[in-house]
Write a protein that holds these residues in place. Structure first.
Motif, PDB file in Angstrom:
ATOM      1  N   SER A  28     -44.528 -82.416 -28.425  1.00  0.00           N
ATOM      2  CA  SER A  28     -43.636 -83.261 -27.627  1.00  0.00           C
ATOM      3  C   SER A  28     -43.641 -82.822 -26.167  1.00  0.00           C
ATOM      4  O   SER A  28     -43.660 -83.661 -25.251  1.00  0.00           O
ATOM      5  N   LYS A  29     -43.627 -81.503 -25.935  1.00  0.00           N
ATOM      6  CA  LYS A  29     -43.657 -81.004 -24.560  1.00  0.00           C
ATOM      7  C   LYS A  29     -44.960 -81.382 -23.861  1.00  0.00           C
ATOM      8  O   LYS A  29     -44.959 -81.712 -22.667  1.00  0.00           O
ATOM      9  N   GLY A  31     -46.668 -84.046 -24.477  1.00  0.00           N
ATOM     10  CA  GLY A  31     -46.524 -85.462 -24.158  1.00  0.00           C
ATOM     11  C   GLY A  31     -45.705 -85.685 -22.906  1.00  0.00           C
ATOM     12  O   GLY A  31     -46.085 -86.475 -22.028  1.00  0.00           O
ATOM     13  N   TYR A  32     -44.574 -84.991 -22.792  1.00  0.00           N
ATOM     14  CA  TYR A  32     -43.728 -85.121 -21.598  1.00  0.00           C
ATOM     15  C   TYR A  32     -44.457 -84.589 -20.355  1.00  0.00           C
ATOM     16  O   TYR A  32     -44.289 -85.133 -19.255  1.00  0.00           O
ATOM     17  N   TRP A  33     -45.253 -83.534 -20.535  1.00  0.00           N
ATOM     18  CA  TRP A  33     -46.019 -82.998 -19.405  1.00  0.00           C
ATOM     19  C   TRP A  33     -47.009 -84.039 -18.889  1.00  0.00           C
ATOM     20  O   TRP A  33     -47.171 -84.205 -17.672  1.00  0.00           O
ATOM     21  N   GLN A  34     -47.659 -84.767 -19.799  1.00  0.00           N
ATOM     22  CA  GLN A  34     -48.583 -85.806 -19.373  1.00  0.00           C
ATOM     23  C   GLN A  34     -47.852 -86.939 -18.652  1.00  0.00           C
ATOM     24  O   GLN A  34     -48.373 -87.513 -17.694  1.00  0.00           O
ATOM     25  N   LEU A  35     -46.636 -87.251 -19.094  1.00  0.00           N
ATOM     26  CA  LEU A  35     -45.844 -88.272 -18.396  1.00  0.00           C
ATOM     27  C   LEU A  35     -45.492 -87.813 -16.984  1.00  0.00           C
ATOM     28  O   LEU A  35     -45.522 -88.616 -16.037  1.00  0.00           O
ATOM     29  N   GLN A  36     -45.169 -86.534 -16.835  1.00  0.00           N
ATOM     30  CA  GLN A  36     -44.878 -85.995 -15.506  1.00  0.00           C
ATOM     31  C   GLN A  36     -46.115 -86.048 -14.615  1.00  0.00           C
ATOM     32  O   GLN A  36     -46.021 -86.376 -13.427  1.00  0.00           O
ATOM     33  N   GLU A  39     -46.583 -89.518 -13.316  1.00  0.00           N
ATOM     34  CA  GLU A  39     -45.683 -89.808 -12.195  1.00  0.00           C
ATOM     35  C   GLU A  39     -46.199 -89.178 -10.908  1.00  0.00           C
ATOM     36  O   GLU A  39     -46.141 -89.790  -9.829  1.00  0.00           O
ATOM     37  N   HIS A 212     -50.893 -91.526 -19.262  1.00  0.00           N
ATOM     38  CA  HIS A 212     -50.039 -92.241 -20.216  1.00  0.00           C
ATOM     39  C   HIS A 212     -50.707 -92.290 -21.588  1.00  0.00           C
ATOM     40  O   HIS A 212     -50.045 -92.140 -22.621  1.00  0.00           O
ATOM     41  N   ALA A 215     -50.393 -88.907 -23.172  1.00  0.00           N
ATOM     42  CA  ALA A 215     -49.006 -88.696 -23.611  1.00  0.00           C
ATOM     43  C   ALA A 215     -48.755 -89.401 -24.937  1.00  0.00           C
ATOM     44  O   ALA A 215     -48.126 -88.844 -25.852  1.00  0.00           O
ATOM     45  N   PHE A 219     -47.549 -87.615 -28.495  1.00  0.00           N
ATOM     46  CA  PHE A 219     -46.333 -88.044 -29.205  1.00  0.00           C
ATOM     47  C   PHE A 219     -46.674 -88.519 -30.622  1.00  0.00           C
ATOM     48  O   PHE A 219     -45.929 -88.262 -31.563  1.00  0.00           O
TER      49      PHE A 219
END
Length: 243
Positions: A28-29, A31-36, A39, A212, A215, A219
């Motif tokens: 999960s982390k 995935g969130y890192w890829q979202l960051q 951005e 994206h 990520a 997930f």
């Protein structure tokens, strides 16, 4: 350990529970890192577009900018190669072929501050002891993107030979400037217009859409880990019920 949930029995092993929870958190982390990262890339692209909409700067405008202010701006001007200085940036791959990026200092006048320019890519020969023959014009029409954040991680010394051309592992601007008779600008121009070599620089290598996609994969893996763990626990619970 057995638990009953929604009328069904689940057999839970503490060690496997710990492994499942740990794997879920890590995935999960990621995935969130890829979202960051997506951005950050979107913001970087937006900033570059805004800077480039202002048009290309000339030598006079460039002279008053700091490294941070110049990063990402377009530059256009005519200059003269400051001989004999040439750096060959090693291990550059274009279309599956290994070669070098050719970097030279260019001056607007004989005594002006030089600008380091990446003219583009040239193929390497089979024999690494022999550097490629370079045909660099004395006068150049420059047009390209300026970046002040260049270079990266390397192992060992940066230079592999003395004399010119000089093979390097990373474009360390301060070190390159120290080799010149005149202090150069603290940034590098990536030539995008006509060049005796092949320009290939991309300001953003991986677009936000790819981040994206990565990520989403992380997930999905996190969900799959939980689903497999639940299925295994349910199976263990059924086996215990039958005993």
């Amino acid at each position: 350990m057995r638990i009953k949930l929604f009328g069904r029995h689940f057999g839970i092993h503490k060690l496997w529970l710990l492994i499942t929870v740990t794997a879920f958190i890590i995935l999960s982390k990621l995935g969130y890192w890829q979202l960051q990262r997506a951005e950050e890339k979107a913001l970087q692209i937006n900033q570059l577009q805004q800077l480039q909409q202002q048009g290309a700067l000339n030598w006079q405008q460039l002279a008053v900018l700091t490294a941070a202010e110049a990063d990402g701006v377009l530059f256009a001007g005519e200059g003269r190669w400051l001989k004999p200085f040439v750096w060959l940036l090693d291990n550059q791959i274009v279309d599956g072929k290994v070669g070098y990026d050719v970097i030279i200092p260019v001056q607007s006048t004989a005594k002006s501050r030089p600008l380091l320019v990446n003219l583009g890519w040239v193929a390497a020969g089979i024999d690494r002891t022999k550097l490629p023959e370079l045909k660099i014009p004395e006068q150049l029409q420059l047009r390209g993107l300026i970046r002040s954040k260049v270079g990266g991680f390397r192992l060992g010394p940066n230079t592999e030979a003395e004399g010119w051309p000089q093979r390097i592992q990373q474009p360390e601007l301060a070190q390159m400037a120290d080799q010149l008779p005149v202090s150069s600008y603290p940034f590098l121009l990536y030539q995008q217009a006509a060049s005796p070599f092949l320009p290939h620089y991309q300001a953003v290598v991986m677009p936000p859409e790819k981040h994206h996609g990565y990520a989403f994969q992380w997930f999905m893996l996190a969900i799959a880990v939980v689903a497999v763990a639940i299925a295994a626990a349910r199976r263990s619970g059924r086996e215990n019920e039958q005993k």
